[in-house]
Design an enzyme around this catalytic site. Sequence first.
Site, short mmCIF file in Angstrom:
data_model
loop_
_atom_site.label_atom_id
_atom_site.label_comp_id
_atom_site.label_asym_id
_atom_site.label_seq_id
_atom_site.Cartn_x
_atom_site.Cartn_y
_atom_site.Cartn_z
N LYS A 202 0.86 -1.19 0.00
CA LYS A 202 0.00 0.00 0.00
C LYS A 202 0.89 1.23 0.00
CE LYS A 202 -3.52 2.44 2.62
NZ LYS A 202 -4.57 2.33 3.63
N LYS A 262 -2.34 -1.49 -3.73
CA LYS A 262 -3.18 -0.31 -3.67
C LYS A 262 -2.33 0.94 -3.75
CE LYS A 262 -6.18 1.98 -0.42
NZ LYS A 262 -6.54 2.09 0.96
C1 PBG Z 1 -7.13 3.70 5.58
C2 PBG Z 1 -7.63 3.40 4.21
C3 PBG Z 1 -7.52 4.26 3.14
C4 PBG Z 1 -8.18 3.65 2.08
C5 PBG Z 1 -8.65 2.41 2.52
N1 PBG Z 1 -8.30 2.26 3.84
C6 PBG Z 1 -6.94 5.62 3.05
C7 PBG Z 1 -5.61 5.87 3.60
O1 PBG Z 1 -4.78 4.98 3.75
O2 PBG Z 1 -5.36 7.03 3.91
C8 PBG Z 1 -8.33 4.26 0.73
C9 PBG Z 1 -9.50 3.83 -0.06
C10 PBG Z 1 -9.78 4.69 -1.24
O3 PBG Z 1 -9.10 5.69 -1.51
O4 PBG Z 1 -10.73 4.35 -1.96
N2 PBG Z 1 -6.61 2.71 6.33
#
Ligand code: PBG
Length: 338
Positions: A202, A262
């Site tokens: 991520k 992601k």
């Molecule tokens: C936070 C989380 C995020 C997303 C999913 N879980 C945002 C982040 O890490 O700041 C993003 C999902 C999206 O942008 O659709 N744990």
Amino acid sequence: MSLPPLAAYPALRLRRLRQAPWIRNLVRETVLTPSDLIWSMVVHEGEGEVQVPSMPGVARLSVSGAAQAAVEARRLGIPAIAIFPNIDGAKKDAQGSLAADPDGLICRAVKAMKDAAPEVGIMCDVALDPFTDHGHDGVIEGGKILNDATIERLVEQALAQAKAGCDILAPSDMMDGRVGVLRRALEAEGLQDAMIMSYAAKYASAFYGPYRDAIGSGKLGSGPVDNPADKKTYQMDPANTDEALREVALDIAEGADMVMVKPGLPYLDIVQRVAETFALPTFAFQVSGEYAMIKAATANGWLDEERAVLESLGAFKRAGAAGIITYFAPQAARLLGA
Ligand code: PBG
């Protein structure tokens, strides 16, 4: 007698196999179906729906709305739903105390959805950011995100989710070692069937912007450490690719059943590398910013929406993804004929 070479133009013409739909259908290498989709969905405490301004077509759903959506997912052949909570600001604190509340929004939504459509898998984000007043995914002390203290909170949260009936626990926090600690805790609690899909690779991405709007964690912090937009001390540097393989290898060793990359489209190279390197289901998250980009361009008439949606989702399959977490899931399933 010498024969003319056949394996070259003009004898060789790749367009032959593109001349009509039937032959294109016959030689197609990858196929997108509704069963490749995980529907990304936001829930809130209130009644009715509230549109997310930066994500046209996406609304925060009530608990009963989410249950109805689960029935809709079943009808559309969408195998699973990933739910994310929008928590009232007044209920947030620095530790994210309500993350593990067994009577909290997420646990109530999971129960309602499993009651309404038990055949649909439910996935929960294991992360503190919807519950912290600073918007970070961890506990902060002395201006630092504490790794091990955060893991303790995450495990409590995940156990509550699993006990509520959540099928897939998806740690999205990027703390080191959390998958292994979580897997052991699940075993100890007799929850050995709970699946873990780790957000393994991520990245610290600008493309999460609309999501923070959707769950209400966007504009909370101010200074560099308190700024939730800056998650660079735990999420990965977008410049890195070998590091993604290390992250995935660790999560597999710690007991992840599936892994995720992601964001999605800007990181298709990572999806492909992970899928090729490790023989386990690799998912990609087409995140909020990717959704918003397609929506904004199509609202302006700059892109054809139906084609852009299906082409973007199909690209993940071509890269080797087992499936895609996407806000487009119901629309895409309908476009695919469900
Ligand atoms: C936070 C989380 C995020 C997303 C999913 N879980 C945002 C982040 O890490 O700041 C993003 C999902 C999206 O942008 O659709 N744990």
